[in-house]
Design an enzyme around this catalytic site. Structure first.
Site, PDB file in Angstrom:
ATOM      1  N   LYS A   9      40.983 -60.337 -16.180  1.00 48.46           N
ATOM      2  CA  LYS A   9      39.830 -59.160 -15.842  1.00 48.46           C
ATOM      3  C   LYS A   9      41.512 -57.925 -15.350  1.00 48.46           C
ATOM      4  O   LYS A   9      42.480 -58.406 -15.932  1.00 48.46           O
ATOM      5  CB  LYS A   9      39.034 -59.422 -15.395  1.00 48.46           C
ATOM      6  CG  LYS A   9      37.981 -59.954 -15.699  1.00 48.46           C
ATOM      7  CD  LYS A   9      37.257 -60.194 -16.877  1.00 48.46           C
ATOM      8  CE  LYS A   9      37.019 -62.209 -17.293  1.00 48.46           C
ATOM      9  NZ  LYS A   9      36.212 -62.079 -16.413  1.00 48.46           N
ATOM     10  N   ARG A  11      52.070 -79.608 -13.725  1.00 48.35           N
ATOM     11  CA  ARG A  11      50.745 -79.519 -13.401  1.00 48.35           C
ATOM     12  C   ARG A  11      50.504 -79.420 -12.188  1.00 48.35           C
ATOM     13  O   ARG A  11      48.690 -78.278 -12.011  1.00 48.35           O
ATOM     14  CB  ARG A  11      50.203 -81.317 -13.392  1.00 48.35           C
ATOM     15  CG  ARG A  11      48.116 -81.181 -12.999  1.00 48.35           C
ATOM     16  CD  ARG A  11      47.584 -82.287 -14.204  1.00 48.35           C
ATOM     17  NE  ARG A  11      47.785 -83.115 -14.099  1.00 48.35           N
ATOM     18  CZ  ARG A  11      47.877 -84.690 -13.844  1.00 48.35           C
ATOM     19  NH1 ARG A  11      47.320 -84.546 -12.095  1.00 48.35           N
ATOM     20  NH2 ARG A  11      48.678 -85.691 -13.603  1.00 48.35           N
ATOM     21  N   TYR A  18      28.176 -64.184 -11.260  1.00 54.49           N
ATOM     22  CA  TYR A  18      29.214 -64.884 -12.851  1.00 54.49           C
ATOM     23  C   TYR A  18      27.919 -65.588 -14.028  1.00 54.49           C
ATOM     24  O   TYR A  18      27.610 -66.506 -12.803  1.00 54.49           O
ATOM     25  CB  TYR A  18      30.297 -64.697 -12.488  1.00 54.49           C
ATOM     26  CG  TYR A  18      30.857 -64.765 -14.680  1.00 54.49           C
ATOM     27  CD1 TYR A  18      30.567 -63.817 -15.158  1.00 54.49           C
ATOM     28  CD2 TYR A  18      31.057 -66.364 -14.625  1.00 54.49           C
ATOM     29  CE1 TYR A  18      31.893 -64.131 -16.318  1.00 54.49           C
ATOM     30  CE2 TYR A  18      31.650 -66.083 -15.495  1.00 54.49           C
ATOM     31  CZ  TYR A  18      31.873 -64.976 -16.425  1.00 54.49           C
ATOM     32  OH  TYR A  18      32.819 -65.475 -17.391  1.00 54.49           O
ATOM     33  N   ASP A  42      34.301 -63.848  -4.865  1.00 54.92           N
ATOM     34  CA  ASP A  42      34.744 -63.567  -6.112  1.00 54.92           C
ATOM     35  C   ASP A  42      35.586 -61.866  -6.299  1.00 54.92           C
ATOM     36  O   ASP A  42      34.753 -61.088  -5.785  1.00 54.92           O
ATOM     37  CB  ASP A  42      34.003 -63.441  -7.882  1.00 54.92           C
ATOM     38  CG  ASP A  42      34.888 -63.637  -9.183  1.00 54.92           C
ATOM     39  OD1 ASP A  42      35.879 -62.471  -9.039  1.00 54.92           O
ATOM     40  OD2 ASP A  42      33.892 -64.214  -9.551  1.00 54.92           O
TER      41      ASP A  42
END
Ligand SMILES: *Cc1c(COP(=O)(O)O)cnc(C)c1O
Length: 382
Positions: A203, A54, A107, A178
């Site tokens: 992406k 994790r 976004y 971003d």
């Protein structure tokens, strides 16, 4: 780092034992210790031996190390999605009472995160045009974080990141960009003075439409804040198999971006000459300082002579679909996103015209793609 260096770096073997040129996949949730002393040392914070996937995994670490190098950052942390990267970053940096200054046309799910989680938690959010962020040096006064996209979503507006980074640092605000659209091949925000760069790795970083992932790159200090707080407690860690796919995808990133640019250049040239096209939103090299290329995601505003629904249905090579950055060409008519159900619709809030379509140009033959686009447009004009 020059672009040649990126290509060479990504072509280096990046493997494990026995001369393997790719990293092994450590498909293990936990890592054990031989004795009390070793286990105790790790649990008490001495040493950094892998403990639990994790928070740490060697395959994920290979991807993180590569991303840190590509973005010229000191450290990186991988996430299970771009949204996990964004939410884990913002929750690590903000507290109730703070102000977050955000670029307009951010976004859509980042907008929902701000409006549905951060605002009710007590964070004040203000939205600003890229030009306003660039030109008004005092806008970031009193802001804890500046959350930026250049270009932003759907409208593809760019800003001079070096200027905005300087305004942020003058007022003690942490700047976050971003960089999913440009990738480190076309833009390196940390080199321009930005504090944190993050990606939806789903992406271009992945490039093969087979992985959902995210990554954050920054200084050791800021990455440590995320690693200490939101990485373990929100738990959106990147899994080893996905990390392995991302290392694989990165190998061809410069070659893919070159090809996307070639097709995008052709589209921009020809679109600009069409009477049915009111505007093309596709920033290219030197549109702002530090931007060195044109990615394959752009938007086009048609005149009212075009029936957008007929045009989109007439396309043969562009598929309807969210996401972008893969090998396949895609289209999103703004009219569909404007009508999307649910509260906090950023396209409605910021005002995106229903004559706009977003296209993601894939890796198909550019001339064939253009013929398809042109013929669909001819069928839908009248
Ligand atoms: C897709 C996208 C995201 C979200 O990434 P996921 O991997 O889908 O969570 C964030 N920012 C931009 C610009 C995107 O296009």
């Amino acid at each position: 780092m020059t672009d040649e260096n990126i290509e060479t770096l990504l072509a280096q073997p990046h493997g494990g034992a026995e001369g393997s040129v790719t990293p092994p996949i450590y498909q293990s949730s936990l890592f054990t210790f031989d004795d009390f002393a070793a286990f105790e040392a790790r649990m008490s914070g001495r040493g950094n031996r892998t403990l639990y996937s994790r928070v740490q995994n060697p395959t994920t670490a290979s991807f993180e190390a590569l991303m840190a190098k590509l973005e010229n950052g000191a450290a990186a942390v991988g996430f299970a999605s771009g949204m996990a990267a964004i939410s884990s970053t913002l929750f690590a940096l903000l507290k109730p009472g703070d102000r977050l200054a955000c670029v307009r046309h951010v976004y859509p799910d980042a907008y929902r995160l701000m409006e549905r989680l951060l605002r009710p938690w007590g964070v004040t959010i203000t939205y600003h045009d890229p030009a306003e962020l660039e030109n008004d040096a005092d806008l970031l006064k009193g802001a804890a974080v500046a959350y930026l996209e250049s270009p932003n979503s759907m409208m593809m507006q760019v800003m001079d990141l070096r200027k905005v980074a300087a305004h942020a640092s003058a007022h003690g605000a942490i700047s976050v960009v971003d960089n999913s659209w440009a990738t480190p091949v076309f833009q390196k925000p940390l080199d321009l003075g930005i504090d944190i760069v993050l990606h939806s790795a789903s992406k271009y970083i992945c490039g093969h439409s087979d992985t959902v992932a995210g990554v954050v790159v920054s200084s050791d200090e800021l990455i440590d804040r995320i690693r200490d707080l939101t990485l373990p407690l929100l738990g959106g860690k990147l899994a080893p198999f996905e990390a392995w796919l991302l290392v694989r995808g990165l190998r061809t990133l410069p070659a893919r971006m070159r090809e996307h640019q070639r097709t995008a250049d052709l589209f921009v040239d020809r679109l600009s000459a069409l009477p049915q096209v009111a505007a093309v939103h596709s920033p290219g090299p030197n549109a702002v300082p530090g931007l060195t290329g044109r990615a394959g995601l752009m938007s086009v505003e048609f005149t009212r002579d075009v029936d957008v629904r007929r045009f989109a249905d007439a396309l043969g090579m562009f598929h309807f679909g969210v996401s972008w950055g893969g090998f396949e060409s895609l289209i999103v008519p703004a009219a569909i996103t404007l009508a999307q159900a649910g509260p906090e619709n950023s396209l409605r809030a910021f005002g995106v015209p229903d004559t706009l379509v977003r296209i993601s140009l894939g890796l198909e033959d550019a001339e064939e793609l253009w013929r398809d686009f042109e013929s669909a447009l001819a069928q839908a004009t009248g």
